[in-house]
Design a protein around this motif. Structure first.
Motif, mmCIF file in Angstrom:
data_model
loop_
_atom_site.group_PDB
_atom_site.id
_atom_site.type_symbol
_atom_site.label_atom_id
_atom_site.label_comp_id
_atom_site.label_asym_id
_atom_site.label_seq_id
_atom_site.Cartn_x
_atom_site.Cartn_y
_atom_site.Cartn_z
ATOM 1 N N PHE A 190 86.448 33.636 39.482
ATOM 2 C CA PHE A 190 85.149 33.430 38.500
ATOM 3 C C PHE A 190 84.775 31.950 39.045
ATOM 4 O O PHE A 190 85.418 31.115 38.811
ATOM 5 C CB PHE A 190 85.639 33.471 36.857
ATOM 6 C CG PHE A 190 84.426 33.101 36.154
ATOM 7 C CD1 PHE A 190 83.137 33.657 36.135
ATOM 8 C CD2 PHE A 190 84.766 31.892 35.366
ATOM 9 C CE1 PHE A 190 82.299 33.327 35.346
ATOM 10 C CE2 PHE A 190 83.762 31.489 34.589
ATOM 11 C CZ PHE A 190 82.430 32.140 34.348
ATOM 12 N N VAL A 191 83.461 31.915 39.345
ATOM 13 C CA VAL A 191 82.833 30.784 39.768
ATOM 14 C C VAL A 191 81.795 30.476 38.914
ATOM 15 O O VAL A 191 80.831 31.358 38.826
ATOM 16 C CB VAL A 191 82.521 30.597 41.160
ATOM 17 C CG1 VAL A 191 81.965 29.353 41.667
ATOM 18 C CG2 VAL A 191 83.801 30.903 42.126
ATOM 19 N N THR A 212 95.341 32.246 37.123
ATOM 20 C CA THR A 212 96.627 31.637 37.485
ATOM 21 C C THR A 212 96.256 30.114 37.881
ATOM 22 O O THR A 212 97.089 29.290 37.997
ATOM 23 C CB THR A 212 97.231 32.226 38.686
ATOM 24 O OG1 THR A 212 96.328 32.353 39.745
ATOM 25 C CG2 THR A 212 97.937 33.778 38.358
ATOM 26 N N LYS A 213 95.118 29.871 38.432
ATOM 27 C CA LYS A 213 94.549 28.436 38.782
ATOM 28 C C LYS A 213 93.134 28.222 38.467
ATOM 29 O O LYS A 213 92.511 29.210 38.528
ATOM 30 C CB LYS A 213 95.007 28.304 40.246
ATOM 31 C CG LYS A 213 94.708 26.885 40.854
ATOM 32 C CD LYS A 213 94.956 26.795 42.476
ATOM 33 C CE LYS A 213 95.028 25.374 42.921
ATOM 34 N NZ LYS A 213 95.237 25.299 44.269
ATOM 35 N N VAL A 214 93.168 27.231 37.973
ATOM 36 C CA VAL A 214 91.759 26.584 37.543
ATOM 37 C C VAL A 214 91.417 25.277 38.038
ATOM 38 O O VAL A 214 92.100 24.269 37.786
ATOM 39 C CB VAL A 214 91.349 26.600 35.988
ATOM 40 C CG1 VAL A 214 89.992 26.168 35.695
ATOM 41 C CG2 VAL A 214 91.803 27.936 35.441
ATOM 42 N N GLY A 235 92.745 34.178 40.864
ATOM 43 C CA GLY A 235 94.079 34.784 40.263
ATOM 44 C C GLY A 235 94.015 35.224 38.943
ATOM 45 O O GLY A 235 94.767 35.264 37.953
ATOM 46 N N PHE A 236 92.885 36.428 38.538
ATOM 47 C CA PHE A 236 92.515 36.816 37.558
ATOM 48 C C PHE A 236 93.893 37.628 37.007
ATOM 49 O O PHE A 236 94.458 38.487 37.985
ATOM 50 C CB PHE A 236 91.449 37.746 37.402
ATOM 51 C CG PHE A 236 91.115 38.389 36.028
ATOM 52 C CD1 PHE A 236 90.915 37.645 34.774
ATOM 53 C CD2 PHE A 236 90.843 39.648 36.218
ATOM 54 C CE1 PHE A 236 90.513 38.195 33.745
ATOM 55 C CE2 PHE A 236 90.588 40.264 34.715
ATOM 56 C CZ PHE A 236 90.529 39.576 33.567
ATOM 57 N N ARG A 237 94.507 37.457 35.822
ATOM 58 C CA ARG A 237 95.648 38.172 35.500
ATOM 59 C C ARG A 237 95.466 39.492 34.967
ATOM 60 O O ARG A 237 96.374 40.260 34.742
ATOM 61 C CB ARG A 237 96.239 37.374 34.092
ATOM 62 C CG ARG A 237 96.464 35.969 34.658
ATOM 63 C CD ARG A 237 97.165 35.091 33.277
ATOM 64 N NE ARG A 237 97.421 33.747 33.547
ATOM 65 C CZ ARG A 237 98.509 33.113 34.153
ATOM 66 N NH1 ARG A 237 99.131 33.835 34.912
ATOM 67 N NH2 ARG A 237 98.271 31.865 34.180
#
Length: 238
Positions: A190-191, A212-214, A235-237
């Motif tokens: 997501f951007v 997982t990372k932002v 890394g969408f869960r």
């Protein structure tokens, strides 16, 4: 030694920037004159015109993708608030939507906007309110499944009041994030554009739960005097 987007040297003795000056015209606001002068002297605007992009914003997604590599061949991408289409122009090439890169997977691109957008080869563009009740189902139907990337360069219309504008764009970004949760495939990205100003904490907390990372980035193409930055959640869960 500094360089502009066009590759020209901007430092060195005896050199001086040649800027276009715009005279104030009767009936035109001072702010409009300043905006016009800034546009005429913006190297990214000049580069976009030379390279056929619909706006300087194209270089923001180019720079973000150079860093995070989410627009890969074969990716399924949804661009929210896609007008005028600069981000789609970049994505068409990078996800190989036209199949021009032999041996690489062919991607899919969906552009969504409230207004009509001029067609772009390799992109499927629809007039749709992404906040409508069935918008997520409609997008997945058009895409033929879930998305690998949801991206947004949306901004609410300026009110002229800094705090109000900040809250408006953060509300829009949160709505885009919830839309992304509904359409992204596991591992997706997501951007989105946000504005620094104090109200982004809740969004950051939410994204850290879902991805997982932002990362928060201000790409070089983003004007130095702007409070905008971009959040890139990978890394969408699921």
């Amino acid at each position: 030694m500094g360089k502009t987007p066009g590759g020209k040297n901007t430092s060195g003795r005896g050199q001086r920037d040649l800027k276009v000056k715009v005279k104030s015209a009767r009936g035109r606001k001072l702010s409009s004159t300043r905006w016009l002068q800034r546009q005429l002297n913006d190297p990214y605007v000049k580069r976009a015109q030379a390279e056929g992009y619909r706006g300087r914003a194209a270089y923001k997604i180019l720079e973000l993708d150079d860093k995070f590599r989410f627009l890969v061949p074969g990716a399924r991408v949804v661009d929210l608030g896609c007008a005028p289409g600069g981000w789609l122009q970049v994505a068409v090439k990078r996800v190989n939507a036209l199949g021009e890169r032999q041996g690489k997977a062919v991607g899919r691109l969906l552009g969504i906007d409230l207004q009509e957008v001029e067609p772009i080869a390799g992109a499927e563009i629809h007039q749709l309110d992404f906040m409508a009740d069935d918008a997520d189902a409609q997008v997945k139907a058009w895409l033929g499944g879930r998305a690998d990337v949801v991206m947004s360069d949306m901004a609410a219309a300026s009110s002229g009041h800094k705090q109000t504008d900040h809250l408006r764009i953060m509300s829009l970004c949160e709505a885009a994030a919830h839309f992304a949760f509904d359409v992204l495939d596991e591992g997706g990205t997501f951007v989105a554009k946000v504005l620094a100003g104090g109200a982004e904490g809740d969004l950051q907390k939410l994204l850290k739960q879902k991805f997982t990372k932002v990362a928060n980035v201000k790409p070089p193409a983003s004007r130095a005097d702007s409070s905008e930055k971009f959040v890139v959640a990978t890394g969408f869960r699921g």
